[in-house]
Scaffold this motif. Structure first.
Motif: not given
Length: 386
Positions: A34-52
């Motif tokens: 996992a090489p160091t990368a710039p911060p990911d400033r995006r957001t993600s809307a995760l549906m309930m199956p993903s959250v579960d």
């Protein structure tokens, strides 16, 4: 040739981290490059199956600690077209849910994943891969210091320009759009609660996603030159353009983060696994941010990766080859279905022909008036596989 781990995961983003940690929590010996990368400033809307899945895998605890619930979706046709669609409100309660899903900061989500690393690994290394090859039953990755690492199964989570995918000669189909996405965080004069609001405009949606209190995350899709021009004029001009496109419904707005513009494209692969290599996340698929499918699809990749690894007979030296073939078969229907869904949605938003406008408007009227059809749309959007 001696192996260094059961599985090597290449790529330090959210999907790669989820894969490495979930595999390690299931008893696999994992090296995570996992090489160091710039911060990911995006957001993600995760549906309930993903959250579960994240909760069941131990990647997160309570989503409320780092996310914000999405309880409704409001769609407003803001096009000047002759045939326009009705305004429509989808409520999670109609489908028997308290929320469709949760909106997360990608940076906060990655921090939480990293806190979930168990004592047995993965072995996380800040290292970059320079080449990949197959040597019998083992995949071999070479690092910048010429170190070679070997494992029966290698997971490529190294993004759209995947080195591993190219080395394995897995063909891709890619399409670049004239549109781009501008993202930023806003402070609203009138809060939107748990409702994600989509203004459908001629070149794509203008979406405000709940981020807690009076905060919202903006995803504005439009022609790339226009977005860069508005951005270049400074914060005041940008806020004026945002308020105008939000129809001044949310009071005085303030920028609470810098804005960023991302070009849009689609990328699909011929197959997602082959010869001891599996591709997850944007190594295997990339879509415009329509229908909240990006990271949701990546987490479904990880779900099927775990299933394929468990299904393989790991007493056999060729188990990595078997797992990659099984994974490709498991992922093919979901990737085809999701790719078709996102492509249809995006094309319908851009279509100027009257028949296309009529079909889109008719479809939204049907969703507005027919509860059974709405429930089917909910299930498809949330990633149901049946």
């Amino acid at each position: 040739m001696k192996q260094d781990a059961d599985i090597i995961v290449v790529g330090g983003g959210l999907t790669g981290s989820a894969a490495a940690i979930a595999l390690a929590r299931n008893g696999l010996q994992v090296i995570h490059l996992a090489p160091t990368a710039p911060p990911d400033r995006r957001t993600s809307a995760l549906m309930m199956p993903s959250v579960d899945f994240m909760r069941e895998s131990g990647l997160i605890d309570d989503p409320e600690e780092i996310g914000h619930p999405l309880t409704a979706i409001r769609i407003i046709d803001a096009t000047p077209r002759l045939i326009r669609a009705p305004e429509i409100l989808f409520k999670a309660s109609e489908a028997g849910f308290s929320a469709f899903g949760w909106n997360f900061s990608n940076a906060a989500l990655l921090t939480r994943f990293q806190a979930a690393v168990p004592e047995n690994g993965p072995d996380i290394r800040n290292a970059t891969v320079t080449s990949y090859r197959r040597d019998g039953d083992l995949g071999v990755v070479t690092l910048t210091d010429e170190t070679e690492l070997k494992a029966p199964l290698v997971v490529g989570a190294d993004g759209k320009n995947s080195l591993l995918r190219a080395a394995a000669k897995i063909a891709t189909r890619e399409r670049r759009f004239a549109e781009a996405a501008l993202v930023c965080d806003l402070e609203l004069g009138r809060p939107i609660g748990g409702t994600s609001i989509e203004f459908h405009r001629p070149h794509g949606p203008f979406t405000l996603v709940p981020a807690g209190g009076s905060k919202a995350n903006l995803v504005w899709i439009d022609e790339e030159p226009l977005l860069r021009q508005v951005q270049s004029k400074g914060p005041d001009a940008l806020l004026s353009a945002i308020s105008q496109r939000a129809q001044n419904l949310f009071g005085a707005m303030k920028l609470s983060s810098p804005s960023f513009v991302f070009p849009l494209s689609t990328l699909t692969v011929e197959f997602a696994g082959s010869d001891g290599l599996v591709l997850v996340g944007e190594s295997a698929h990339a879509f415009p941010p329509i229908g909240a499918q990006g990271l949701n699809l990546g987490l479904r990749d990880v779900t099927d990766l775990l299933a394929s690894v468990h299904a393989a007979d790991r007493t056999r030296s060729s188990w990595g080859l078997e797992a990659s073939q099984d994974y490709a078969c498991r992922r093919a229907p979901d990737l085809a279905r999701t790719g078709g869904l996102v492509d249809t949605l995006f094309r319908s938003l851009l279509a100027d022909m009257l028949p296309s406008q009529a079909m889109r408007a008719s479809g939204l009227w049907a969703l507005k008036l027919l509860p059974a059809l709405r429930r089917q749309a909910f299930a498809l959007g949330m990633g149901a596989r049946n």
